[in-house]
Scaffold this motif. Sequence first.
Motif, short mmCIF file in Angstrom:
data_model
loop_
_atom_site.label_atom_id
_atom_site.label_comp_id
_atom_site.label_asym_id
_atom_site.label_seq_id
_atom_site.Cartn_x
_atom_site.Cartn_y
_atom_site.Cartn_z
N ARG A 188 72.29 58.16 77.29
CA ARG A 188 73.36 58.49 75.69
C ARG A 188 73.49 57.33 75.28
O ARG A 188 74.14 56.72 73.88
CB ARG A 188 74.02 59.31 75.57
CG ARG A 188 74.23 61.11 76.13
CD ARG A 188 75.28 62.16 76.49
NE ARG A 188 74.86 63.12 76.55
CZ ARG A 188 75.74 64.86 76.46
NH1 ARG A 188 77.08 64.13 76.16
NH2 ARG A 188 74.72 65.64 77.29
N GLU A 189 73.32 56.37 76.37
CA GLU A 189 73.86 54.81 75.71
C GLU A 189 72.81 53.80 76.32
O GLU A 189 72.66 54.02 77.97
CB GLU A 189 75.14 54.40 75.71
CG GLU A 189 75.83 54.21 77.41
CD GLU A 189 77.38 54.30 77.43
OE1 GLU A 189 78.13 53.76 78.92
OE2 GLU A 189 77.77 54.72 76.94
N LEU A 190 72.60 52.69 75.63
CA LEU A 190 72.16 50.88 76.29
C LEU A 190 72.71 51.13 77.48
O LEU A 190 71.51 51.01 78.39
CB LEU A 190 72.62 50.32 75.39
CG LEU A 190 71.51 49.10 75.81
CD1 LEU A 190 69.51 49.78 75.24
CD2 LEU A 190 71.32 47.96 74.47
N LEU A 191 73.69 50.62 78.21
CA LEU A 191 74.25 49.95 79.48
C LEU A 191 73.41 51.44 80.44
O LEU A 191 72.68 51.37 81.12
CB LEU A 191 75.52 50.06 80.03
CG LEU A 191 76.03 48.90 79.38
CD1 LEU A 191 77.27 48.73 79.24
CD2 LEU A 191 75.27 47.52 79.14
N GLU A 192 73.55 52.91 80.32
CA GLU A 192 73.18 54.13 81.36
C GLU A 192 72.11 53.87 81.23
O GLU A 192 70.96 53.78 82.26
CB GLU A 192 73.44 55.10 80.56
CG GLU A 192 73.19 56.58 81.03
CD GLU A 192 72.92 57.88 80.75
OE1 GLU A 192 73.69 58.76 81.66
OE2 GLU A 192 73.41 58.01 79.43
N PHE A 193 71.15 53.31 80.11
CA PHE A 193 69.25 53.61 80.62
C PHE A 193 69.15 52.18 81.09
O PHE A 193 68.15 52.87 81.54
CB PHE A 193 68.54 53.47 78.48
CG PHE A 193 67.01 52.55 78.65
CD1 PHE A 193 66.33 53.62 78.57
CD2 PHE A 193 67.07 51.37 78.12
CE1 PHE A 193 65.05 53.71 78.75
CE2 PHE A 193 65.89 51.37 78.07
CZ PHE A 193 65.12 52.28 78.07
N ILE A 194 69.73 51.48 80.40
CA ILE A 194 69.11 50.18 81.10
C ILE A 194 69.40 49.97 82.93
O ILE A 194 68.52 50.32 83.49
CB ILE A 194 69.71 48.68 80.92
CG1 ILE A 194 69.87 48.49 79.77
CG2 ILE A 194 69.83 47.65 81.76
CD1 ILE A 194 70.89 47.64 78.73
N TRP A 195 70.68 50.75 83.42
CA TRP A 195 70.75 50.76 84.62
C TRP A 195 70.11 52.05 85.35
O TRP A 195 69.17 52.06 87.00
CB TRP A 195 72.96 51.53 85.14
CG TRP A 195 72.78 52.30 86.32
CD1 TRP A 195 72.80 52.45 87.02
CD2 TRP A 195 72.94 50.95 87.72
NE1 TRP A 195 73.78 53.45 87.80
CE2 TRP A 195 73.34 51.67 88.84
CE3 TRP A 195 72.60 49.86 86.95
CZ2 TRP A 195 72.96 51.37 89.87
CZ3 TRP A 195 72.38 49.42 88.65
CH2 TRP A 195 72.95 50.27 89.88
N LEU A 196 69.68 52.71 84.38
CA LEU A 196 68.78 54.36 85.24
C LEU A 196 67.28 53.47 84.99
O LEU A 196 66.28 54.03 86.12
CB LEU A 196 69.14 55.27 84.52
CG LEU A 196 70.20 56.50 84.33
CD1 LEU A 196 69.91 57.40 83.60
CD2 LEU A 196 70.15 56.67 85.87
#
Length: 366
Positions: free
Chosen positions: A132-140
């Motif tokens: 749902r957000e960029l940081l979550e996408f990068i981390w996953l």
Amino acid sequence: MQKDLKARVDWIDAAKGFCILLVVFHHVIVTSYSLPTFVSDSGSDIFSYFNEKISHYLAPLRMPLFFVISGMLVHSSVTKKSWYEVFDKRISNLVYLFLLWGVIQWLSVYGINRLGQPEVQLSSAVNALYSRELLEFIWLTLRGHSSLWYLYALVVYFIVCKSLARNWWLALATMLVFHWYGWTFGLSWPVNSIFINGIYFAFGCFWGSKTFALLSRLNASSLLLAASPIILFLLTKALGFSIPMLLSFSIIFVGVPLFTVAQRVMKLSIVSWIGRNTLQIYVLHRIFIELVGVLVIPAMLDLNKPLDGLSADLWLLLYPSFATATIVVLSLLFWHLSNRGIGRALYNMPQRLKVLRSSCPSASLS
């Protein structure tokens, strides 16, 4: 000699085609097919049971065989070529595709879900494409929590096997430890899949060509080799414990001769052609699954009145196969239309981005 080589390539393509169809079929089963809002309780359980069991019982073949074949195809790169020669094709190109299509899938699924109905949620898996957000996408993404985890795993496996290529037994032992750890501690998806499938890649890389050359001959030696993991699996089962790796090798060792015979008898040209184009299907099919499940099906059906009776039975029986065929066709059609001009950068790293482009222009990256 040329005929034997062609037969070997043909069974590889047919096997890859069959496996990618199973991958798409499985993803259909665990996404739109499992949504209770589409079918009422009056639907026949036997049809859903039938389709779900197909996906379940062929799971030991689906990804393990894919990784065995992937390992076979990089044998030369692992054992004979330098890091300098293979870095672009075997590492940087895969990392490029993993990151590029990770972003494309995320943005596509985000847009599809914004257009869709809020009650339609195809999967609850922890997956970067649902971020749902960029940081979550990068981390996953960095952790491999992606529907593209196969590409992530290929890079990891290649690095491990090439680093230990002079001691192939150590590479197999390392992957075996990872496999044991994944099964023993039940890691979350897809990290668990990355841990347990490395042994198949390593086996394919160091022993695949010799093993399957023998299996393809269908003589007494090949039958004994094919039966060995089955015997071991049944023996461990009788002793009260199960080793899933033996089940996978059992199915693979039996399946390879069957693919060889089927290719010779039936000329599986369509399946083989699909097998030569698995990358396109792999990176695109999840987008089309979301498109069909979130937008197309709800537009066709009244979610306030789920299917029942004969309609529900037909859905439960036919939808997984029909959806699999449709999504594969859509993926290949999109690839055919987009794989030209600048669009080629969607499926292969542009030459100007390759790390070793200028320093090694004539390297043979097979």
